[in-house]
Design a protein around this motif. Structure first.
Motif, PDB file in Angstrom:
ATOM      1  N   ILE A 412       0.841  -1.204   0.000  1.00 37.78           N
ATOM      2  CA  ILE A 412       0.000   0.000   0.000  1.00 37.78           C
ATOM      3  C   ILE A 412       0.877   1.254   0.000  1.00 37.78           C
ATOM      4  N   ILE A 413       1.970   1.222   0.776  1.00 31.50           N
ATOM      5  CA  ILE A 413       2.898   2.362   0.799  1.00 31.50           C
ATOM      6  C   ILE A 413       3.502   2.580  -0.589  1.00 31.50           C
ATOM      7  N   ALA A 414       3.908   1.488  -1.249  1.00 35.85           N
ATOM      8  CA  ALA A 414       4.464   1.594  -2.603  1.00 35.85           C
ATOM      9  C   ALA A 414       3.435   2.177  -3.563  1.00 35.85           C
ATOM     10  N   LEU A 415       2.179   1.759  -3.414  1.00 36.58           N
ATOM     11  CA  LEU A 415       1.102   2.280  -4.256  1.00 36.58           C
ATOM     12  C   LEU A 415       0.930   3.781  -4.045  1.00 36.58           C
ATOM     13  N   VAL A 416       0.971   4.218  -2.790  1.00 35.40           N
ATOM     14  CA  VAL A 416       0.845   5.652  -2.476  1.00 35.40           C
ATOM     15  C   VAL A 416       2.015   6.435  -3.067  1.00 35.40           C
TER      16      VAL A 416
END
Length: 430
Positions: A412-416
């Motif tokens: 999710i952090i990578a997506l953000v």
């Protein structure tokens, strides 16, 4: 509202465990028969759509990349790579887990088959990690997450399917996915090293009996073959020498040559790879045909227009749409496979992407990053099943679920990061 009822009905049947392709086809036929305003005559277009799928040059890459991965699965290349990398990094705290992430990334670029990567790493590395005192949650989470890197690191089946569904260049998607894939690998390694620093007992160093020089030579020997294959496949795309489909054919030939050099080639292995390729490809294309029938009826019922009108007129905010789309895909990933999401959900989103003027390559990478989480999210994450099946009694199911949660958060952090810094997608794209 007929289109929305169709979508909900299909989702409920999928959650009940019915076969995907038949769910889509059956729902389409039932709704066409029940509602005169749609009518069964809508299926007169279906043969032309199926013929178009059969002629699709881009989708030809799917069986070729699957066969390449299956051939490499039998070459023992991955086992040698894991063992030598484990000895190279094992001397530092968390080093064995770091080596699994690195090997996972190399296998992702060389094979892209999640099941094979997770099972192989579980059988080889998990017993060693548990034996040397690694925390079972960290060990299982690392293996499951590293095995799914093939969903974002090219050549990826997800990217090929998304390229076809969204009508964008698969070659550009491969180039665009390089930096996001490396970001994810970097986040995994940073997390492992942080845990090893904060809790040394959960990821101890493992000393190798071999001298350092021998270990480096072993790593060199084991890394060169897959790197040559990766360069042949991805290099031919990135330098404009071949299309993704043509490079997939190069990959199959390269994998067969590696199996010959590794003395693992046999007619039995070729038969296994061929049969499994036919099975997996048939499954994907059956789902595609069922999804095509579903989309015909769905569009005839104005379901797509209703969704488009809701986001572009009723809401009218591009960031609300992006958030809603990502949230919906993430939640659906808990229950259904990436193939169904690609063939049913994504086509609904494409007109809205065009309406808002969103860059389709960037949006496709966001979807691919999001879909990767679907392999890890309980209760139906396929990587969790592969890992538990291979691990047996070494780890409990609850430990596997707890172990993957930090890695889902990292995804999710990578997506953000990709949402906030979209220029990262364009580093290698012309």
């Amino acid at each position: 509202m007929i289109g929305l009822i169709m979508f909900v009905s299909a989702l409920i049947l999928l959650l009940l465990g019915f076969p995907v392709a038949f769910v889509f086809g059956t729902v389409a036929v039932l709704f066409a028969a029940l509602f005169p305003e749609i009518g069964l005559e809508v299926f007169s277009l279906l043969p032309f759509r199926i013929y178009g799928i059969m002629q699709n040059f881009t989708l030809m890459a799917v069986p070729l990349f699957i066969m390449m991965g299956l051939v490499l699965e039998k070459t023992k290349m991955a086992e040698e790579l894991l063992e030598s990398m484990g000895r190279l990094f094992g001397g530092i705290r968390g080093g064995l887990a770091v080596s699994i992430v690195v090997v996972g990334a190399i296998l992702a670029a060389a094979t892209g088959i999640v099941g094979a990567s997770v099972v192989m790493m579980s059988l080889i590395s998990l017993p060693i990690m548990i034996k040397h005192g690694y925390d079972s949650k960290l060990a299982s989470g690392t293996i499951a997450a590293s095995g799914t890197l093939g969903q974002i690191i090219p050549p990826s089946i997800v990217l090929i399917v998304l390229g076809d569904v969204m009508s964008v260049s698969v070659g550009d998607l491969f180039k665009a996915a390089v930096i996001p894939g490396l970001i994810l690998v970097g986040l995994y390694i940073a997390y492992i090293l942080t845990v090893a620093w904060l809790k040394p007992q959960s990821a101890p160093a493992i000393k190798s009996e071999k001298p350092g020089k021998e270990i480096v030579i072993d790593v060199f020997k084991s890394v060169i073959p897959p790197l040559l294959l990766i360069f042949a496949v991805l290099g031919s795309i990135f330098f404009g020498i071949a299309s993704p489909t043509e490079s997939a054919a190069v990959g199959v030939i390269g994998a067969l040559l590696l199996s010959i050099l590794n003395r693992s080639f046999s007619l039995e292995m070729l038969k296994y790879a061929s049969l499994e390729t036919v099975k997996l490809t048939s499954m994907i294309f059956m789902i595609l045909i069922g999804a095509t029938a579903f989309s015909l009826v769905f569009n005839e019922a104005d379901g797509g227009d209703l969704v488009l009108e809701f986001f572009s007129e009723d809401i009218g905010d591009v960031w609300v749409f992006i958030f809603a789309a990502m949230a919906a895909i993430f939640i659906l990933g808990f229950f259904v496979d990436f193939v169904e999401i690609c063939f049913i959900v994504v086509p609904i989103l494409v007109p809205i992407v065009e309406e808002f003027g969103i860059d389709p390559i960037w949006f496709a990478i966001l979807i691919a990053m999001n879909l990767q989480a679907s392999f890890l999210t309980p209760p139906f994450g396929f990587s969790l099943f592969y890992l538990k099946g291979a691990a047996g009694k070494l780890v409990k199911t609850g430990e596997i679920y707890k172990g993957v949660i930090p890695f889902i958060a990292l995804q999710i952090i990578a997506l953000v990061i990709i949402i906030v810094f979209p220029e990262l997608v364009w580093v290698f794209v012309e």
